[in-house]
Design a protein around this motif. Structure first.
Motif, PDB file in Angstrom:
ATOM      1  N   ASN A 388       4.226  43.789  47.156  1.00 35.91           N
ATOM      2  CA  ASN A 388       5.008  42.795  46.415  1.00 35.91           C
ATOM      3  C   ASN A 388       4.193  41.658  45.822  1.00 35.91           C
ATOM      4  O   ASN A 388       4.656  40.991  44.918  1.00 35.91           O
ATOM      5  CB  ASN A 388       6.082  42.205  47.326  1.00 35.91           C
ATOM      6  CG  ASN A 388       7.165  43.210  47.611  1.00 35.91           C
ATOM      7  OD1 ASN A 388       7.931  43.565  46.739  1.00 35.91           O
ATOM      8  ND2 ASN A 388       7.179  43.723  48.829  1.00 35.91           N
ATOM      9  N   PHE A 389       3.033  41.377  46.377  1.00 35.48           N
ATOM     10  CA  PHE A 389       2.284  40.228  45.867  1.00 35.48           C
ATOM     11  C   PHE A 389       0.903  40.597  45.358  1.00 35.48           C
ATOM     12  O   PHE A 389       0.151  39.740  44.932  1.00 35.48           O
ATOM     13  CB  PHE A 389       2.167  39.149  46.950  1.00 35.48           C
ATOM     14  CG  PHE A 389       3.497  38.676  47.429  1.00 35.48           C
ATOM     15  CD1 PHE A 389       4.241  37.769  46.688  1.00 35.48           C
ATOM     16  CD2 PHE A 389       4.032  39.158  48.607  1.00 35.48           C
ATOM     17  CE1 PHE A 389       5.478  37.347  47.129  1.00 35.48           C
ATOM     18  CE2 PHE A 389       5.274  38.740  49.039  1.00 35.48           C
ATOM     19  CZ  PHE A 389       5.998  37.836  48.301  1.00 35.48           C
ATOM     20  N   GLN A 390       0.551  41.855  45.439  1.00 34.59           N
ATOM     21  CA  GLN A 390      -0.741  42.320  44.940  1.00 34.59           C
ATOM     22  C   GLN A 390      -1.906  41.495  45.488  1.00 34.59           C
ATOM     23  O   GLN A 390      -2.820  41.126  44.765  1.00 34.59           O
ATOM     24  CB  GLN A 390      -0.777  42.320  43.404  1.00 34.59           C
ATOM     25  CG  GLN A 390       0.003  43.448  42.769  1.00 34.59           C
ATOM     26  CD  GLN A 390       1.475  43.092  42.655  1.00 34.59           C
ATOM     27  OE1 GLN A 390       1.798  41.966  42.313  1.00 34.59           O
ATOM     28  NE2 GLN A 390       2.353  44.029  42.946  1.00 34.59           N
ATOM     29  N   LEU A 391      -1.831  41.180  46.795  1.00 32.65           N
ATOM     30  CA  LEU A 391      -2.935  40.410  47.382  1.00 32.65           C
ATOM     31  C   LEU A 391      -4.158  41.309  47.542  1.00 32.65           C
ATOM     32  O   LEU A 391      -4.010  42.503  47.816  1.00 32.65           O
ATOM     33  CB  LEU A 391      -2.534  39.870  48.758  1.00 32.65           C
ATOM     34  CG  LEU A 391      -1.541  38.718  48.773  1.00 32.65           C
ATOM     35  CD1 LEU A 391      -1.374  38.215  50.198  1.00 32.65           C
ATOM     36  CD2 LEU A 391      -1.994  37.596  47.878  1.00 32.65           C
ATOM     37  N   PRO A 392      -5.360  40.752  47.378  1.00 29.35           N
ATOM     38  CA  PRO A 392      -6.558  41.543  47.644  1.00 29.35           C
ATOM     39  C   PRO A 392      -6.655  41.881  49.129  1.00 29.35           C
ATOM     40  O   PRO A 392      -6.076  41.190  49.978  1.00 29.35           O
ATOM     41  CB  PRO A 392      -7.705  40.625  47.210  1.00 29.35           C
ATOM     42  CG  PRO A 392      -7.111  39.269  47.152  1.00 29.35           C
ATOM     43  CD  PRO A 392      -5.667  39.433  46.863  1.00 29.35           C
ATOM     44  N   LEU A 393      -7.418  42.909  49.455  1.00 31.47           N
ATOM     45  CA  LEU A 393      -7.439  43.443  50.816  1.00 31.47           C
ATOM     46  C   LEU A 393      -7.922  42.427  51.845  1.00 31.47           C
ATOM     47  O   LEU A 393      -7.458  42.408  52.984  1.00 31.47           O
ATOM     48  CB  LEU A 393      -8.342  44.682  50.880  1.00 31.47           C
ATOM     49  CG  LEU A 393      -7.748  45.925  50.215  1.00 31.47           C
ATOM     50  CD1 LEU A 393      -8.643  47.115  50.443  1.00 31.47           C
ATOM     51  CD2 LEU A 393      -6.353  46.205  50.719  1.00 31.47           C
ATOM     52  N   ASP A 394      -8.852  41.547  51.439  1.00 30.66           N
ATOM     53  CA  ASP A 394      -9.378  40.611  52.436  1.00 30.66           C
ATOM     54  C   ASP A 394      -8.466  39.407  52.649  1.00 30.66           C
ATOM     55  O   ASP A 394      -8.803  38.491  53.381  1.00 30.66           O
ATOM     56  CB  ASP A 394     -10.792  40.153  52.039  1.00 30.66           C
ATOM     57  CG  ASP A 394     -10.800  39.527  50.657  1.00 30.66           C
ATOM     58  OD1 ASP A 394      -9.795  39.712  49.931  1.00 30.66           O
ATOM     59  OD2 ASP A 394     -11.788  38.860  50.306  1.00 30.66           O
ATOM     60  N   HIS A 395      -7.322  39.393  51.970  1.00 28.96           N
ATOM     61  CA  HIS A 395      -6.388  38.280  52.186  1.00 28.96           C
ATOM     62  C   HIS A 395      -5.209  38.687  53.053  1.00 28.96           C
ATOM     63  O   HIS A 395      -4.284  37.920  53.233  1.00 28.96           O
ATOM     64  CB  HIS A 395      -5.842  37.773  50.847  1.00 28.96           C
ATOM     65  CG  HIS A 395      -6.765  36.850  50.143  1.00 28.96           C
ATOM     66  ND1 HIS A 395      -8.075  37.183  49.896  1.00 28.96           N
ATOM     67  CD2 HIS A 395      -6.581  35.606  49.643  1.00 28.96           C
ATOM     68  CE1 HIS A 395      -8.650  36.183  49.264  1.00 28.96           C
ATOM     69  NE2 HIS A 395      -7.778  35.218  49.098  1.00 28.96           N
ATOM     70  N   LEU A 396      -5.249  39.904  53.587  1.00 33.05           N
ATOM     71  CA  LEU A 396      -4.041  40.419  54.236  1.00 33.05           C
ATOM     72  C   LEU A 396      -3.980  40.103  55.717  1.00 33.05           C
ATOM     73  O   LEU A 396      -2.922  39.816  56.254  1.00 33.05           O
ATOM     74  CB  LEU A 396      -3.991  41.938  54.060  1.00 33.05           C
ATOM     75  CG  LEU A 396      -3.869  42.391  52.611  1.00 33.05           C
ATOM     76  CD1 LEU A 396      -3.944  43.897  52.547  1.00 33.05           C
ATOM     77  CD2 LEU A 396      -2.577  41.898  52.014  1.00 33.05           C
ATOM     78  N   HIS A 397      -5.152  40.164  56.370  1.00 35.49           N
ATOM     79  CA  HIS A 397      -5.124  40.131  57.828  1.00 35.49           C
ATOM     80  C   HIS A 397      -4.500  38.848  58.373  1.00 35.49           C
ATOM     81  O   HIS A 397      -3.657  38.894  59.268  1.00 35.49           O
ATOM     82  CB  HIS A 397      -6.540  40.305  58.369  1.00 35.49           C
ATOM     83  CG  HIS A 397      -6.603  40.247  59.859  1.00 35.49           C
ATOM     84  ND1 HIS A 397      -6.164  41.285  60.656  1.00 35.49           N
ATOM     85  CD2 HIS A 397      -7.012  39.265  60.697  1.00 35.49           C
ATOM     86  CE1 HIS A 397      -6.314  40.955  61.905  1.00 35.49           C
ATOM     87  NE2 HIS A 397      -6.826  39.736  61.981  1.00 35.49           N
TER      88      HIS A 397
END
Lengths: 445, 476
Positions: A388-397
């Motif tokens: 839903n927000f297209q966050l980059p992978l390193d912003h998820l944790h």
């Protein structure tokens, strides 16, 4: 007949001071609830000082025992104070607290000057007005309707009755004005009128109180019991009741302690009220400091424990995987060691982890279930964020690490439905307990 | 702005500070000789008291300004009451009377009160006002209890000095008290001068100060500490209840005179000194009257005078400005209405009944008379009786010119708002006469062209009169 004599020789002396104190305190406390709720405690404070000239003038013109005039004088001074404060605020653009300070000190000064010039005629002592003297107030007894009672009793009882009737008659208006004056005005209630009425009543009770507990300590009874009750409940009716109870308790214990140690009883009542406030602030079930600390501690422990479970689960997972893919990410939130230790103890007692020697812990089956659910929440949330927000992978944790503790089964269900049915999170790790919807062989074809 | 003025630190001019500081120090330390010198005119005691209250007023005015600005005017009141237990505590701890120990204990209790207040605010759901009320009244109650303990248990006559805590005994002020007050005044003066910039920022935008990395909390506590010292020192002179007034009144009064912090501080200090001096000299004449209340009433009088008569923010000045604005507006409306009525009739200056104009703008007869007389005196209109039924007005040639400008302004504004209704707030306080000066030239040209096209641009020899539908002012 003096009802005090029924209590035996020991308590009979204390009976009337305590009764008078209880009456005065509860009258103050009941009104004080509305002052505290409307955040106008300091206006009550100002009024209780400003009634001084009213008291002096009433005494000068009508003599000591005409409490009708006393009430009228007090009411007039209360309304005058309110009016002056409002005028300074509206017309002079003076901030409200400055306006209150100016008005009450001015009126108080007028009162002091009147007192020191004319008080010889009316036997009114300055320190009596400020400090009050319970024993002196109850020493003059009078006879009426077959009972013997202190001279001040009718005045104080009248004040209490007036307050109770006032609160009963205007209960609806007072309630809505206390909680939402704008809504009250929109619904056609006259919030301004209620404001003035409330202030007039405040003046009346502080005047009725001044002889017994002094005008300064009347402030304590206006504010402290109400604030105490506010810590204990969210319901207006309960708050009113509790504040009256606090007022009565202050009277009883305050007077008894004062008599035991031969100190000023009015001051002692204020101190006892203050102690009750402190007790409520510490131990109130919902808003008390202890309860709040306990709740936040419990939450911290739960989160620390859950983080531990999740870490163990991920280690197990990493052990199953080919080498070189060990899980390294850990909680960025630093928990104090003692919280960690508490959490460990809780998990061990709950049978969710077990010791496997060397200080190492391992998941039990029960713990694995909990941990699985947590990791599921975590990875579902990561997938949801990407979706839903297209966050980059390193912003998820990090956001997932924070919110995983608050995602229950229902939300898991909803999340699972709203993300692509691949069964893996954006990092490519399997989401435990979520089977990929599509047939397994399709991606390979 | 030149670079040199930008580099200058925004503080007090040094001279402005050194002079009062030297005055304070000198007057306090040479007090005995000063008093001897003047003892021909007044008693030594009077000089001491006068000097003490003057210094006290100046100091309280200076410190109090910040509390007034920060919406903490009642902090002084809380501190004054909360410090009461300090006095008996000092007696109980030492076992004998010691003025300095009492002051120190009172100061500590005051600080404890502030600390408790912060705790209540931070950790309970009790609101600010109730928290202040609780601290103030409960600690005061504790003080009263302790005083009665002292009175019953400590046998030596210690009652005196505690009573005066509430009302103050100005007449009993000693030279040592004055020196103490002078010392405190110097300390607060020095603190405020050194930290002027910091206090200024914290007073007006403490959130910004914090974000900028300034120690807002320390500055805050420093201010409260200064208030506490002032209160404790002032207590013997004016008493617990009335010290509040000395902290509030000068600052609140000066606020009507200035909008600059520097002027406000200097003015409050001067005003406070004046209040103290006038009050104590007034009460010196009447031994019956306690000085504290008199000083407060003098201060209240000053406050009321400031509130009424201060040049820009005072009530009278504001009232006059309001009335002037209304008059100017009535004048514009009268001229514009006459002009537009003429326009309807075909451009000739004609007689029109004044009553009808008044009714259109809901003017009272008095307002009508005022505006008509004023405009007639300016030779912009003529007026004559209308067969006993009211009066008739007619524009003169000069009046027509004048009115044309006004009507032009009104119509330009209406034209602008027709297109851009969202600009209404912007143009609300523009004067219709110089309305076009505020517009960008190309926009002005467009609007004028549109008006000219509709035949509504008033000019000396305008084209055909507009339809009788609209009168510009009515719609505004």
């Amino acid at each position: 007949m003096n009802p005090a004599n029924l209590l035996g020789p020991d308590l009979s002396l204390a009976f009337w001071p305590i009764v008078i104190g209880a009456i005065v305190n509860s009258a103050c406390a009941l009104l004080g609830c509305f002052l505290v709720l409307r955040r106008m405690s300091l206006l009550g404070d100002a009024i209780s000082h400003a009634v001084l000239p009213g008291i002096v003038i009433a005494f000068l013109f009508a003599g000591r025992n005409s409490f009708g005039w006393l009430f009228v004088g007090a009411m007039a001074m209360g309304l005058l104070t309110t009016f002056l404060v409002e005028s300074l605020r509206q017309w002079g653009n003076v901030p409200e607290d400055s306006a209150m300070g100016i008005v009450f000190t001015a009126l108080f000064s007028v009162g002091v000057i009147l007192l020191s010039n004319f008080a010889h005629d009316v036997h009114l002592d300055v320190s009596c007005v400020i400090n009050g003297d319970m024993d002196m107030a109850t020493s003059k007894m009078t006879l009426g309707y077959g009972f013997e009672y202190p001279q001040v009793f009718p005045r104080m009882a009248t004040a209490l009755v007036v307050v109770v009737v006032f609160l009963f008659l205007f209960r609806k208006e007072l309630k809505i004005v206390a909680f939402d004056p704008a809504l009250a005005t929109a619904m056609g209630f006259n919030a301004g009128l209620m404001h003035y009425l409330l202030m007039g009543m405040t003046a009346v009770v502080s005047v009725s109180a001044f002889e017994a507990i002094g005008s300064v300590l009347a402030v304590a009874m206006l504010i402290v019991p109400a604030a105490t009750a506010q810590l204990l409940t969210d319901r207006l009716r309960t708050m009113l009741l509790l504040s009256a109870v606090v007022g009565c308790l202050s009277s009883f214990f305050g007077y008894m302690l004062a008599r035991k140690y031969a100190v000023n009883s009015a001051g002692m009542m204020a101190v006892v009220a203050g102690l009750q406030y402190v007790a409520a602030a510490l131990f109130a079930p919902r808003y008390g400091l202890v309860a709040k600390t306990w709740r936040s501690l419990a939450l911290s422990t739960r989160i620390a424990g859950e983080d531990l479970l999740a870490r163990l689960y991920r280690n197990e997972e990493a052990a199953r995987r080919p080498a070189g893919e060990a899980f390294v990410g850990s909680s960025r939130m630093v928990t104090p060691k003692w919280i960690d230790r508490l959490a460990r103890g809780r998990l061990l007692r709950g049978g969710e982890v077990e010791r496997i020697g060397g200080g190492e812990l391992a998941l039990t089956d029960r713990g694995r279930q909990t941990a699985e659910s947590l990791v599921r929440s975590h990875r579902l949330w990561e997938a949801y964020l990407v979706q839903n927000f297209q966050l980059p992978l390193d912003h998820l944790h990090e956001p997932a690490e924070r919110i995983e503790h608050f995602i229950g089964p229902e939300l898991q269900q909803q999340l699972a439905e709203s993300i692509p049915k691949t069964g893996v999170d954006p990092h490519g790790r399997e989401i435990p307990g979520i089977a990929p919807a599509a047939p397994r062989d399709e991606p390979s074809s | 702005m030149s670079s040199s003025s930008a580099a200058r630190r925004p503080g007090f001019p040094v001279a402005l500070v050194l002079v009062p500081a030297c005055l304070i120090a000198a007057s306090a330390w040479f007090l005995p000789s000063l008093a001897r010198f003047s003892s021909g005119f007044v008693s030594y005691n009077t000089v001491v008291v006068l000097l003490g209250t003057t210094l006290l007023g100046a100091n309280a005015g200076l410190i109090g300004t910040f509390t007034v600005l920060r919406g903490r005017a009642l902090l002084g009141d809380v501190l004054a009451h909360a410090s009461l237990p300090g006095l008996p505590l000092a007696l109980l701890l030492l076992g004998r009377r010691s003025f300095s120990a009492m002051l120190v204990c009172a100061f500590i209790m005051g600080l404890a009160g502030v600390l408790l207040l912060t705790l209540l605010r931070r950790y309970t759901r009790t609101k600010d006002d109730a928290a202040m009320g609780i601290i103030r009244s409960v600690l005061f109650g504790l003080g009263i209890v302790l005083i009665s303990v002292v009175q019953t248990w400590v046998v030596e006559g210690s009652k005196a000095g505690l009573e005066s805590y509430i009302f103050g005994k100005t007449a009993g002020m000693l030279a040592e008290d004055v020196r103490l007050i002078a010392l405190v005044s110097l300390v607060s003066l020095a603190t405020i001068v050194l930290l002027f910039k910091e206090f200024q920022l914290v007073s007006f935008d403490s959130g910004f100060a914090r974000v900028q990395g300034w120690p807002a909390l320390i500055l805050d506590n420093l201010q409260m500490g200064l208030v506490a010292v002032t209160v404790v020192v002032a207590l013997p002179a004016v008493g617990a209840v009335l010290v509040t007034a000395l902290l509030i009144l000068p600052g609140a009064a000066m606020r009507f005179w200035t909008e600059r912090l520097r002027t406000l501080l200097v003015g409050s200090a001067v005003l406070g000194a004046l209040i103290g001096a006038l009050g104590s000299s007034a009460s010196a004449g009447y031994s019956l009257l306690p000085a504290g209340p008199i000083i407060v009433l003098v201060g209240v009088a000053m406050f009321v005078i400031s509130m009424l008569f201060a040049p820009r923010r005072g009530l009278v000045a504001r009232r006059i400005a309001q009335e002037n604005f209304r008059r100017a507006r009535r004048r514009r409306r009268l001229l514009a209405t006459l002009y537009e009525l003429d326009e309807i009739d075909g451009g000739e200056n004609d007689w029109h009944p004044a009553d009808r104009i008044a009714a259109r703008h809901a003017w009272t007869p008095g307002e009508l008379l005022q505006v008509v007389t004023e405009v007639e005196l300016e030779d912009l209109i003529r007026r004559r009786d209308h067969d006993g039924a009211g009066q008739l007005c007619r524009l003169t040639t000069a009046g027509t010119e004048h009115a044309a400008t006004i009507v032009r302004g009104f119509r330009l504004r209406d034209a602008l708002l027709d297109e851009n209704p969202d600009q209404a707030v912007l143009v609300a306080d523009w004067d219709p006469r110089d309305f076009d000066e505020n517009l960008p030239p190309e926009l002005l040209a467009t609007l004028e062209n549109r008006l000219r096209g509709a035949g509504r641009l008033p000019a000396g020899a305008g084209p055909a009169p507009p339809p009788a539908s609209s009168l510009g002012e009515n719609r505004s």
